[in-house]
Scaffold this active site. Structure first.
Site, mmCIF file in Angstrom:
data_model
loop_
_atom_site.group_PDB
_atom_site.id
_atom_site.type_symbol
_atom_site.label_atom_id
_atom_site.label_comp_id
_atom_site.label_asym_id
_atom_site.label_seq_id
_atom_site.Cartn_x
_atom_site.Cartn_y
_atom_site.Cartn_z
ATOM 1 N N GLY A 59 0.845 -1.189 0.000
ATOM 2 C CA GLY A 59 0.000 0.000 0.000
ATOM 3 C C GLY A 59 0.875 1.231 0.000
ATOM 4 C CB CYS A 86 5.285 -4.132 -0.025
ATOM 5 S SG CYS A 86 6.087 -2.575 -0.395
ATOM 6 C CE1 TYR A 87 1.787 1.136 5.681
ATOM 7 C CE2 TYR A 87 -0.002 -0.464 5.770
ATOM 8 C CZ TYR A 87 0.607 0.684 6.248
ATOM 9 O OH TYR A 87 0.047 1.378 7.281
ATOM 10 C CG HIS A 173 5.448 -6.048 -4.564
ATOM 11 N ND1 HIS A 173 4.217 -5.779 -4.006
ATOM 12 C CD2 HIS A 173 6.213 -4.955 -4.344
ATOM 13 C CE1 HIS A 173 4.229 -4.569 -3.475
ATOM 14 N NE2 HIS A 173 5.430 -4.039 -3.668
ATOM 15 C CD GLU A 175 2.306 -8.623 -5.119
ATOM 16 O OE1 GLU A 175 3.170 -9.305 -4.549
ATOM 17 O OE2 GLU A 175 2.024 -7.459 -4.769
ATOM 18 C CB SER A 227 -24.716 -7.020 -25.223
ATOM 19 O OG SER A 227 -23.543 -7.602 -24.683
ATOM 20 N N GLY A 228 -24.234 -10.034 -26.603
ATOM 21 C CA GLY A 228 -23.235 -10.701 -27.441
ATOM 22 C C GLY A 228 -21.835 -10.458 -26.903
ATOM 23 N N GLY A 229 -21.700 -9.566 -25.921
ATOM 24 C CA GLY A 229 -20.415 -9.322 -25.260
ATOM 25 C C GLY A 229 -20.060 -10.506 -24.362
ATOM 26 C CB VAL A 230 -16.842 -11.469 -22.724
ATOM 27 C CG1 VAL A 230 -16.307 -12.697 -22.021
ATOM 28 C CG2 VAL A 230 -15.985 -11.094 -23.919
ATOM 29 C CG ASP A 231 -18.373 -9.263 -18.841
ATOM 30 O OD1 ASP A 231 -17.466 -10.091 -19.007
ATOM 31 O OD2 ASP A 231 -18.150 -8.056 -18.637
ATOM 32 C CB SER A 233 -21.913 -14.349 -24.096
ATOM 33 O OG SER A 233 -22.251 -13.413 -25.082
ATOM 34 C CE LYS A 374 -14.174 -8.982 -20.269
ATOM 35 N NZ LYS A 374 -15.434 -8.224 -20.228
#
Ligand code: XMP
Length: 529
Positions: A59, A86-87, A173, A175, A227-231, A233, A374
């Site tokens: 942070g 880290c923090y 880090h 990650e 809508s045909g979008g990923v989410d 669908s 995503k």
């Protein structure tokens, strides 16, 4: 989520880290569910959630600041293993009786880590290795019971641990990909120290989500704006798997979709999945609505308002629908500053307020993807059998091609843009596929992230087959980005640009010139309107 209910998960306490989401992602990549919670969560709330492990993120604060965020001291007494980065290391040291000071100089970027003695966290990693640092403050004296397990040239306590209390921390880090053995460290923490099992897989996730959705919806009916979008669908495929024909999808075709998109939605959802699908042909309605409108914001406003009007007209024709399914994903939830924590009443500010329910109309929302990133949504889509073309579809704005046609939207302009855009996508899909073959990475450094055609409201002179033309130019926009917040124009090879240009002028009537937009964002935006 069942993963949360079973206690087989990690809670990441977020201290405002630049890499906070990344920590949760890395843990999930190792097939352990992970959720982000605010750093001021109390020990009681955390205990009620029941995670198997806790990670304290980095942070921007300094532990010296008066309002420095702290961990509820009870968290260290819960007996749950804690790992700080880290923090997270600094606050662990400061709160448990150690000391944190300013190092002579900050340490940013790669550093050589040298291990000191034995370590449970670093056990599977070499005695010298590269790690990623980003700090000014550092631990100068470890708390009682801790031992130093690594240092760098400028950082005497690069890692510390107290195995007896199962407390571990690193200044660097793990990650971040540049920390070469970061994954091994996380794996050591999750599997050896916390005794977790790597059971969180896409198949187990499908089963969990399906069970959750069934329990929530029961015998009611549910509606979804597809809508045909990923989410949307993925939600459609998932909810259909859970409750079958209790789901109705409404696909509002406003006519400003890209070439082939309505057909793909029909093919996948009506033919492949056999989902009850209402395809609303609103093309003419939208054409009328947009006639004469040139202002970009007004276009957006009209398209957005009309969308929900059309949607609710259809929804009201259906009987007994109680739920509306939405493709809200985890970053939407995190970015809206809202968090779900098992210990607190749900504070999620979901997108209710974005849906303009007409007076007297109400649906309960179900948002089954609201814990997923995503690329997890994409993996889930593939696991559910959605085609790659849909799952890896690039971002596409809700107002569609209307905001890529500068000035008034007319049928002639729409036809030109659709044809030119299809060529840009075909050529760059092929270019990306070649890069994917070479690098094995879908979003390699050189592949473009979003690409499309734009139609400006001008004409220019050209000459085609001995004849003067006075026709339209098409602008090609192709950008590299990871989150659309910033973007750079893609440095496409000349032969790729040349191929796009020749095809557009040869195949799209009414176009005699092609230009390439070489502006980053900022100062430009990705879209033109
Ligand atoms: P800009 O043009 O702001 O775009 O750099 C950033 C990203 O957002 C997408 N975009 C939209 N997406 N509705 C959407 O769902 C919209 O109105 C909209 N406008 C821009 C754009 O395609 C890019 O990926």
């Amino acid at each position: 989520m069942a993963a949360e209910n079973s206690g087989q998960f990690v809670a990441v306490l977020d201290f405002g880290a630049q890499y906070g989401q990344l920590i949760a992602r890395r843990v999930r990549d190792l097939h352990v569910y992970s959720t982000i919670v605010p750093c001021d969560i109390t020990a009681d709330e955390l205990a009620a959630m029941g995670p198997a492990a806790v990670i304290l993120s980095g942070g921007p604060a300094s532990v010296y600041c008066e309002d420095a965020p702290r961990v509820d001291p009870g968290v260290f007494e819960l007996g749950i293993p804690v790992l700080g980065f880290c923090y997270g290391q600094q606050i662990m040291a400061a709160q448990l009786g150690g000391e944190v000071g300013h190092t002579q100089k900050g340490e940013y970027g790669p550093a050589t880590l040298v291990r000191d003695g034995t370590s449970m966290l670093l056990a599977d990693t070499p005695s010298e290795q590269t790690v990623w640092m980003s700090h000014r403050d550092a631990v100068t004296r470890v708390p009682e019971g801790f031992r130093v397990t690594a240092h760098t040239e400028t950082c005497p306590v690069a890692a510390m641990e107290c195995p007896r209390r199962r407390l571990f921390a690193t200044q660097f880090h793990p990650e971040v990909r540049h920390t070469t053995y970061g994954n091994q460290m996380l794996a050591a923490f999750l599997f050896h120290i916390c005794g977790l099992e790597p059971t969180w897989t896409m198949d187990s996730l499908v089963d969990e989500l399906v069970a959750d959705i069934r329990a929530q919806i029961g015998t009611s009916s549910v509606i979804l704006a597809l809508s045909g979008g990923v989410d949307s669908s993925v939600v459609a495929a998932l909810v259909h798997r859970a409750v079958g024909d209790q789901l109705t999808c409404v696909f509002v075709n406003h006519g400003m979709l890209r070439a082939g998109e309505p057909e793909l939605v029909e093919k996948v959802f009506r033919k492949q999945f056999d989902v009850p699908l209402v395809h609303v042909h609103a093309e003419e309605r939208y054409a009328m609505l947009l006639a004469g409108v040139t202002d970009p914001e007004e276009k957006r406003r009209r398209i957005g308002t009309e969308f929900w009007k059309v949607f609710f007209e259809e929804a009201e024709k259906l009987d007994g629908v109680e739920y509306l399914a939405q493709g809200t994903i985890y970053p939407d939830v995190i970015e809206s500053g809202a968090r779900k924590t098992g210990g607190k009443a749900s504070t999620i500010k979901s997108h209710h307020n974005l849906i303009p329910f007409p007076p007297g109309v109400h649906f309960d929302l179900i948002e089954p993807l609201d814990h997923l990133f995503k690329d997890e949504v994409r993996a889930l889509g593939l696991a559910l059998g959605l085609p790659e073309t849909m799952v890896y579809r690039q971002p596409f704005p809700g107002p569609g091609l209307a905001i890529r046609i500068i000035g008034e939207v007319t049928p002639e302009k729409l036809a030109i843009l659709k044809a030119a855009d299809a060529i840009v996508r075909e050529e760059l899909d092929a270019y990306n596929a070649r890069l994917f073959e070479q690098t094995g990475e879908r979003n390699s450094e050189h592949s473009c992230w979003q690409y499309f055609a734009v139609l400006p409201d001008i004409r220019s002179v050209g000459v085609m087959g001995d004849e003067r033309t006075y026709a339209r130019p098409v602008i090609v926009r192709a950008v590299e980005s990871s989150d659309a917040m910033t973007a750079d124009w893609a440095k496409l090879p000349y032969e790729v640009l040349s191929g796009i240009s020749s095809r557009i002028v040869a195949e799209v009537p009414g176009v005699n010139r092609v230009a390439y937009d070489i502006t980053p964002k900022p100062p430009a935006t990705i879209e033109w309107e």
